[in-house]
Motif scaffolding. Structure first.
Motif, PDB file in Angstrom:
ATOM      1  N   ASP A  27     -89.582  88.067 -31.820  1.00 51.00           N
ATOM      2  CA  ASP A  27     -89.665  88.831 -30.572  1.00 51.00           C
ATOM      3  C   ASP A  27     -88.372  88.718 -29.759  1.00 51.00           C
ATOM      4  N   PHE A  28     -87.791  87.507 -29.713  1.00 53.33           N
ATOM      5  CA  PHE A  28     -86.512  87.367 -29.011  1.00 53.33           C
ATOM      6  C   PHE A  28     -85.465  88.279 -29.640  1.00 53.33           C
ATOM      7  N   ALA A  29     -85.336  88.222 -30.957  1.00 51.29           N
ATOM      8  CA  ALA A  29     -84.313  89.021 -31.643  1.00 51.29           C
ATOM      9  C   ALA A  29     -84.512  90.507 -31.380  1.00 51.29           C
ATOM     10  N   SER A  30     -85.738  91.000 -31.522  1.00 53.45           N
ATOM     11  CA  SER A  30     -85.957  92.440 -31.359  1.00 53.45           C
ATOM     12  C   SER A  30     -85.868  92.875 -29.903  1.00 53.45           C
ATOM     13  N   ARG A  31     -86.391  92.101 -28.986  1.00 53.65           N
ATOM     14  CA  ARG A  31     -86.376  92.503 -27.571  1.00 53.65           C
ATOM     15  C   ARG A  31     -84.996  92.429 -26.954  1.00 53.65           C
ATOM     16  N   VAL A  32     -84.180  91.491 -27.420  1.00 54.06           N
ATOM     17  CA  VAL A  32     -82.817  91.373 -26.902  1.00 54.06           C
ATOM     18  C   VAL A  32     -81.881  92.330 -27.644  1.00 54.06           C
ATOM     19  N   GLY A  33     -82.265  92.737 -28.849  1.00 56.66           N
ATOM     20  CA  GLY A  33     -81.439  93.659 -29.626  1.00 56.66           C
ATOM     21  C   GLY A  33     -80.270  92.951 -30.292  1.00 56.66           C
ATOM     22  N   ILE A  34     -80.542  91.751 -30.825  1.00 54.08           N
ATOM     23  CA  ILE A  34     -79.510  90.975 -31.500  1.00 54.08           C
ATOM     24  C   ILE A  34     -79.958  90.689 -32.930  1.00 54.08           C
ATOM     25  N   THR A  35     -79.015  90.327 -33.759  1.00 52.77           N
ATOM     26  CA  THR A  35     -79.355  90.005 -35.142  1.00 52.77           C
ATOM     27  C   THR A  35     -80.120  88.689 -35.190  1.00 52.77           C
ATOM     28  N   GLU A  36     -80.802  88.472 -36.291  1.00 51.37           N
ATOM     29  CA  GLU A  36     -81.518  87.205 -36.457  1.00 51.37           C
ATOM     30  C   GLU A  36     -80.554  86.031 -36.470  1.00 51.37           C
ATOM     31  N   ALA A  37     -79.357  86.235 -37.015  1.00 55.60           N
ATOM     32  CA  ALA A  37     -78.360  85.155 -37.041  1.00 55.60           C
ATOM     33  C   ALA A  37     -77.937  84.759 -35.628  1.00 55.60           C
ATOM     34  N   VAL A  38     -77.712  85.746 -34.774  1.00 58.27           N
ATOM     35  CA  VAL A  38     -77.329  85.459 -33.384  1.00 58.27           C
ATOM     36  C   VAL A  38     -78.502  84.821 -32.644  1.00 58.27           C
ATOM     37  N   ALA A  39     -79.700  85.355 -32.834  1.00 57.53           N
ATOM     38  CA  ALA A  39     -80.884  84.772 -32.183  1.00 57.53           C
ATOM     39  C   ALA A  39     -81.065  83.324 -32.613  1.00 57.53           C
ATOM     40  N   SER A  40     -80.907  83.061 -33.884  1.00 61.76           N
ATOM     41  CA  SER A  40     -81.058  81.706 -34.400  1.00 61.76           C
ATOM     42  C   SER A  40     -80.035  80.762 -33.772  1.00 61.76           C
ATOM     43  N   ALA A  41     -78.774  81.199 -33.722  1.00 57.87           N
ATOM     44  CA  ALA A  41     -77.714  80.366 -33.150  1.00 57.87           C
ATOM     45  C   ALA A  41     -77.961  80.099 -31.666  1.00 57.87           C
ATOM     46  N   ARG A  42     -78.315  81.139 -30.913  1.00 55.12           N
ATOM     47  CA  ARG A  42     -78.536  80.963 -29.472  1.00 55.12           C
ATOM     48  C   ARG A  42     -79.739  80.067 -29.211  1.00 55.12           C
ATOM     49  N   LEU A  43     -80.839  80.304 -29.901  1.00 56.03           N
ATOM     50  CA  LEU A  43     -82.035  79.478 -29.688  1.00 56.03           C
ATOM     51  C   LEU A  43     -81.775  78.030 -30.089  1.00 56.03           C
ATOM     52  N   LYS A  44     -81.002  77.833 -31.140  1.00 53.72           N
ATOM     53  CA  LYS A  44     -80.646  76.470 -31.551  1.00 53.72           C
ATOM     54  C   LYS A  44     -79.829  75.799 -30.453  1.00 53.72           C
ATOM     55  N   ASP A  45     -78.827  76.509 -29.928  1.00 53.27           N
ATOM     56  CA  ASP A  45     -77.978  75.958 -28.863  1.00 53.27           C
ATOM     57  C   ASP A  45     -78.785  75.673 -27.594  1.00 53.27           C
ATOM     58  N   LEU A  46     -79.623  76.621 -27.206  1.00 53.36           N
ATOM     59  CA  LEU A  46     -80.408  76.458 -25.975  1.00 53.36           C
ATOM     60  C   LEU A  46     -81.442  75.344 -26.118  1.00 53.36           C
ATOM     61  N   THR A  47     -81.965  75.170 -27.314  1.00 57.30           N
ATOM     62  CA  THR A  47     -82.907  74.072 -27.568  1.00 57.30           C
ATOM     63  C   THR A  47     -82.169  72.736 -27.542  1.00 57.30           C
ATOM     64  N   ALA A  48     -81.004  72.676 -28.179  1.00 58.27           N
ATOM     65  CA  ALA A  48     -80.213  71.441 -28.181  1.00 58.27           C
ATOM     66  C   ALA A  48     -79.789  71.050 -26.770  1.00 58.27           C
ATOM     67  N   ALA A  49     -79.553  72.036 -25.916  1.00 63.81           N
ATOM     68  CA  ALA A  49     -79.147  71.777 -24.536  1.00 63.81           C
ATOM     69  C   ALA A  49     -80.318  71.345 -23.656  1.00 63.81           C
ATOM     70  N   GLY A  50     -81.555  71.544 -24.146  1.00 62.49           N
ATOM     71  CA  GLY A  50     -82.729  71.157 -23.367  1.00 62.49           C
ATOM     72  C   GLY A  50     -83.357  72.285 -22.573  1.00 62.49           C
ATOM     73  N   ILE A  51     -82.907  73.518 -22.780  1.00 59.24           N
ATOM     74  CA  ILE A  51     -83.452  74.682 -22.072  1.00 59.24           C
ATOM     75  C   ILE A  51     -84.812  75.078 -22.644  1.00 59.24           C
ATOM     76  N   PHE A  52     -84.935  74.979 -23.964  1.00 60.34           N
ATOM     77  CA  PHE A  52     -86.188  75.274 -24.659  1.00 60.34           C
ATOM     78  C   PHE A  52     -86.635  74.040 -25.421  1.00 60.34           C
ATOM     79  N   GLU A  53     -87.924  73.998 -25.712  1.00 63.30           N
ATOM     80  CA  GLU A  53     -88.414  73.051 -26.703  1.00 63.30           C
ATOM     81  C   GLU A  53     -89.204  73.842 -27.726  1.00 63.30           C
ATOM     82  N   ARG A  54     -89.117  73.397 -28.959  1.00 61.42           N
ATOM     83  CA  ARG A  54     -89.846  74.055 -30.048  1.00 61.42           C
ATOM     84  C   ARG A  54     -91.236  73.450 -30.139  1.00 61.42           C
ATOM     85  N   GLN A  55     -92.226  74.327 -30.239  1.00 60.83           N
ATOM     86  CA  GLN A  55     -93.599  73.882 -30.399  1.00 60.83           C
ATOM     87  C   GLN A  55     -94.206  74.579 -31.616  1.00 60.83           C
TER      88      GLN A  55
END
Length: 165
Positions: free
Chosen positions: A51-79
């Protein structure tokens, strides 16, 4: 000219550099278009990768990289979650740190509404759900009074004095 008033060691602009600037550090975490739009979608309730990838209009690779970075920074947590008959997957849920970014994101939205839509306002209205009153982001002191740019004072946080701010 409206500008903040720099005091103490900050008054001599040539005597220091903003090497530990909180704005710079924050931009290292959320300073990409895709990161900000992922945050927007999270505030709208999006939690799943596709949903993030499609709603933002980015590739899965970019979505994966951003979510990984934002999770590592503490903005998101994976559940973990699991749909019947499918493998376990993870959704991305905002942490307190991520929720605390809301005023910054709304301030950008408010600025874009004012200056990038020809004075007509933006495409969305943000309102208090209980009263319907419009929500705005302002610079206020602890008493609740709006403080304009020319009335702000910046000084070094005493706990952080090391020659640079």
């Amino acid at each position: 000219m409206d500008a903040v008033r720099l005091t103490g060691v900050l008054a001599d602009r040539d005597a220091w550099q903003a090497t530990h600037c909180s704005i710079g550090r924050a931009m290292e975490v959320v300073g990409t278009r895709s990161a900000m739009l992922i945050l927007r979608e999270a505030y709208y309730g999006t939690t799943r990768f596709d949903d993030f990838a499609s709603r933002v209009g980015i590739t899965e690779a970019v979505a994966s990289a951003r979510l990984k970075d934002l999770t590592a920074a503490g903005i998101f947590e994976r559940q973990p979650y699991k749909e019947p008959g499918k493998r376990t997957r993870h959704e991305y849920v905002l942490t307190e740190m991520g929720r605390d970014l809301l005023p910054a994101v709304l301030a950008l939205m408010q600025w874009g509404d004012k200056y990038l839509h020809g004075g007509r306002g933006g495409p969305l209205n943000v309102a208090d759900d209980s009263t319907g009153e419009p929500v705005t982001v302002d610079v206020r002191n602890q008493s609740g009074h709006v403080v304009p740019l020319g009335e702000l004072r910046v000084s070094v946080n005493g706990a952080r004095v090391r020659g640079n701010s």
